[in-house]
Design an enzyme around this catalytic site. Structure first.
Site, PDB file in Angstrom:
ATOM      1  CD  GLU A  39     -11.227  -6.257  43.881  1.00 10.48           C
ATOM      2  OE1 GLU A  39     -12.282  -5.707  43.491  1.00 10.48           O
ATOM      3  OE2 GLU A  39     -11.213  -7.236  44.655  1.00 10.48           O
ATOM      4  CG  HIS A 130       9.489 -11.595  20.496  1.00 13.99           C
ATOM      5  ND1 HIS A 130      10.640 -10.878  20.253  1.00 13.99           N
ATOM      6  CD2 HIS A 130       9.886 -12.818  20.943  1.00 13.99           C
ATOM      7  CE1 HIS A 130      11.693 -11.630  20.553  1.00 13.99           C
ATOM      8  NE2 HIS A 130      11.266 -12.808  20.965  1.00 13.99           N
ATOM      9  CG  ASP A 169      18.295 -12.541  17.350  1.00  5.98           C
ATOM     10  OD1 ASP A 169      17.510 -12.923  16.460  1.00  5.98           O
ATOM     11  OD2 ASP A 169      17.984 -11.705  18.213  1.00  5.98           O
ATOM     12  CE  LYS A 192      20.199 -12.853  20.949  1.00  3.51           C
ATOM     13  NZ  LYS A 192      19.124 -11.855  21.101  1.00  3.51           N
TER      14      LYS A 192
END
Length: 316
Positions: A39, A130, A169, A192
């Site tokens: 932990e 992202h 892409d 892609k």
């Protein structure tokens, strides 16, 4: 400044120390380790009552463990009466799971955002998420920094003649277009698709790379599959050389590190330029890998947040 406190987990202590050095302050004293049963154990070793606390932690591999360190540090600061807690997440794990692609799947990036808010974070500071939509997953302020100016500066200091920027892409076109605009070079786009997770298939390309030095621009390098296929296509279309630029070296600490190493050894990629949002151990720094630090960018953002100044000025 006497109310500003910076703490760090174990994901990227070097970056945290570099940020503190830029701010001319010390990293806060904190115990971040594990109990014998596995932990995570956290304890802040100094007073943070009424302080503006920034907790620096990339959620890189091992992702779940580093997320738990971040959550427990946030909770510890909240229970210790910090006035404001900012989660500084240079690399946001689970960011590629920001939508459902099939039925009965979670939206993991949203769940992680919920947990961070529930732990007690008042705001988030991140670099090159992202998917920009992730900002909307939080119901607290999110300062989303871009590393493009730092990476472009690298190529301005180390210019490539006859360069062309390539988006690997269609989803990365805006990112690549911003990069090529700052650099003042043409743009090419590779089409892609992903038939399954972590597998990329290159379909076609728009743009001229004949006799040019191609720079593939992406937000992260994970398995290296996209990079390898894009490089092969560019060379088959007559590119003189292929370079790659990405903010996050997400292959570090994973089996994909060996795949990226093979790509570099195969001489299809001349150089990979990444930032230090994810810690790269010195023994894993290949001669073809260049690291650009985001420490100064994050330090400036932290100072602006602390002083209630505009952070959007850093986006230009």
């Amino acid at each position: 400044m006497n109310r500003l406190r910076i703490f760090t987990g174990n994901a990227n202590r070097k970056l945290a120390c570099d940020i503190a050095r830029n701010l001319d302050i010390e990293i806060g004293d904190a115990l971040v380790t594990t109990f014998k049963n596995g932990e995570t154990r956290v304890r802040l070793e100094e007073n943070v009552r009424g302080c503006d606390v920034f907790i620096i932690q990339s959620t890189s591999m091992p992702v779940d463990h580093h997320i738990m360190e971040l959550l427990l540090m946030i909770d510890a600061a909240r229970r210790a009466s910090a006035s404001r807690i900012t989660a500084v997440i240079p690399y946001y794990g689970y960011a590629k799971q920001e939508k459902k692609t099939t039925g009965r799947e979670p939206i993991s990036a949203k769940l992680v955002a919920n947990i961070i808010m529930q732990a007690g974070a008042d705001r988030v500071l991140a670099v090159d998420l992202h998917a920009p939509a992730i900002e909307g997953f939080f119901d607290i302020p999110v300062d989303h920094l871009r590393a493009a100016p730092l990476l472009v500066d690298y190529y301005k200091r180390n210019p490539l003649p006859d360069a062309v920027v390539v988006s690997p892409d269609p989803g990365g076109v805006l990112r690549a277009n911003d990069f090529r605009f700052r650099l003042g070079v043409p743009l090419a786009i590779i089409a892609k698709q992903r038939p399954r997770p972590d597998t990329a298939e290159v379909l076609d390309m728009v743009g001229d790379v004949q006799g040019k030095n191609a720079i593939i621009v992406d937000d992260l390098i994970g398995t290296g599959g996209t990079l390898a296929k894009a490089a092969d296509m560019l060379l088959s279309r007559g590119a003189k050389s292929v370079h790659a630029v990405a903010t996050h070296a997400a292959f570090v600490g994973s089996p994909a590190a060996e795949e990226v190493k093979k790509i570099l050894e195969g001489n299809t990629i001349e150089k990979i330029v990444v930032t230090d949002t994810i810690y790269i151990p010195p023994e894993e720094v290949d001669s073809k890998i260049e690291i650009v630090s985001v420490a100064s960018l994050l330090a400036e953002a932290i100072m602006r947040i602390h002083k209630d100044l505009s952070v959007s000025e850093l986006f230009r």
